[in-house]
Design a protein around this motif. Structure first.
Motif, PDB file in Angstrom:
ATOM      1  N   THR A 136       0.833  -1.082   0.012  1.00 48.53           N
ATOM      2  CA  THR A 136      -0.168  -0.126  -0.030  1.00 48.53           C
ATOM      3  C   THR A 136       0.602   1.273  -0.015  1.00 48.53           C
ATOM      4  O   THR A 136       2.016   1.026  -0.114  1.00 48.53           O
ATOM      5  N   GLN A 137       0.295   2.504   0.104  1.00 41.47           N
ATOM      6  CA  GLN A 137       0.957   3.468   0.429  1.00 41.47           C
ATOM      7  C   GLN A 137       1.959   3.665   1.601  1.00 41.47           C
ATOM      8  O   GLN A 137       1.371   3.226   2.531  1.00 41.47           O
ATOM      9  N   TYR A 138       3.063   4.349   1.475  1.00 44.68           N
ATOM     10  CA  TYR A 138       3.775   4.435   2.705  1.00 44.68           C
ATOM     11  C   TYR A 138       3.287   4.916   4.198  1.00 44.68           C
ATOM     12  O   TYR A 138       3.386   4.234   5.196  1.00 44.68           O
ATOM     13  N   PHE A 139       2.269   5.645   4.041  1.00 51.55           N
ATOM     14  CA  PHE A 139       1.644   6.370   5.220  1.00 51.55           C
ATOM     15  C   PHE A 139       0.347   5.565   5.493  1.00 51.55           C
ATOM     16  O   PHE A 139       0.202   5.430   6.683  1.00 51.55           O
ATOM     17  N   HIS A 140       0.114   4.336   4.893  1.00 56.04           N
ATOM     18  CA  HIS A 140      -0.962   3.619   5.195  1.00 56.04           C
ATOM     19  C   HIS A 140      -0.346   2.264   5.671  1.00 56.04           C
ATOM     20  O   HIS A 140      -1.205   1.545   6.572  1.00 56.04           O
ATOM     21  N   VAL A 141       0.900   1.972   5.349  1.00 52.94           N
ATOM     22  CA  VAL A 141       1.550   0.710   5.829  1.00 52.94           C
ATOM     23  C   VAL A 141       1.249   0.589   7.388  1.00 52.94           C
ATOM     24  O   VAL A 141       0.960  -0.471   7.811  1.00 52.94           O
ATOM     25  N   PRO A 142       1.792   1.368   8.272  1.00 51.59           N
ATOM     26  CA  PRO A 142       1.535   0.983   9.921  1.00 51.59           C
ATOM     27  C   PRO A 142       0.208   0.645  10.123  1.00 51.59           C
ATOM     28  O   PRO A 142      -0.068  -0.300  10.997  1.00 51.59           O
TER      29      PRO A 142
END
Length: 186
Positions: A136-142
């Motif tokens: 997914t997008q980097y900001f959505h990973v966590p």
């Protein structure tokens, strides 16, 4: 008044640190073997194809699939305001890239991150599988990792879509708040 200023500065500093940690975590890919790669949906273009943002997610997942890190791609989404089934559009894109039908799992009930996680967990359990990789997008990973883990999935790794846009200036702080909400949720 002095205490209010200090409290405001402390809150802002904490938010900035949390946002920095979220971005750093999301940009740090963790390559690993997985039973399936989970790709959450996003906007579909007016012509029915994945938007550039969603295509970037699919392309990074496709790369992991081609490098044999997983034999399955779980594409999940709902029907967006554009009127297209995100999962069907994603699956169609993957088929055009040479992925066989047998390797694609479509979930058209992935309306939210939490629903996608729950549906992926149900699929894994019903097929005797255990691990997933996030794409997914980097900001959505966590937050996506957290949602999958809470659904009972062992998240073995993650990759971020190398797609950056002006919208990230909104998405990153929004995701910081969303992660905090997910984290504190029972």
């Amino acid at each position: 008044m002095h205490k209010l200023i200090l409290l405001t500065l402390a809150a802002a500093g904490t938010f900035l640190l949390a946002t920095g940690a979220l971005v750093a975590t999301g940009l740090h890919d963790q390559l690993a073997q997985a039973d399936m790669i989970v790709v959450p949906g996003n906007t579909i273009a007016p012509d029915g194809r994945p938007s550039p943002r969603l295509q970037a997610r699919l392309d990074v997942a496709l790369k992991q699939f081609r490098e044999r890190r997983s034999p399955r791609l779980f594409v999940s989404g709902g029907t967006g305001k554009e009127g297209f089934d995100e999962a069907a559009s994603m699956a169609s894109y993957l088929r055009k890239q040479g992925v066989p039908d047998s390797a694609i799992i479509e979930d058209n009930q992935g309306w939210t991150t939490e629903a996608t996680a729950r549906n992926a967990a149900t699929y894994l359990r019903s097929h005797g599988l255990q691990t997933a990789m996030v794409a997914t997008q980097y900001f959505h990973v966590p937050r996506f990792r957290l949602a999958l883990e809470r659904a009972g999935i062992a998240v073995s790794g993650n990759v971020h879509a190398p797609y950056f846009e002006l919208r990230d200036l909104y998405s990153v702080p929004r995701e910081t708040v969303a992660y905090a909400v997910y984290y504190t949720k029972p």
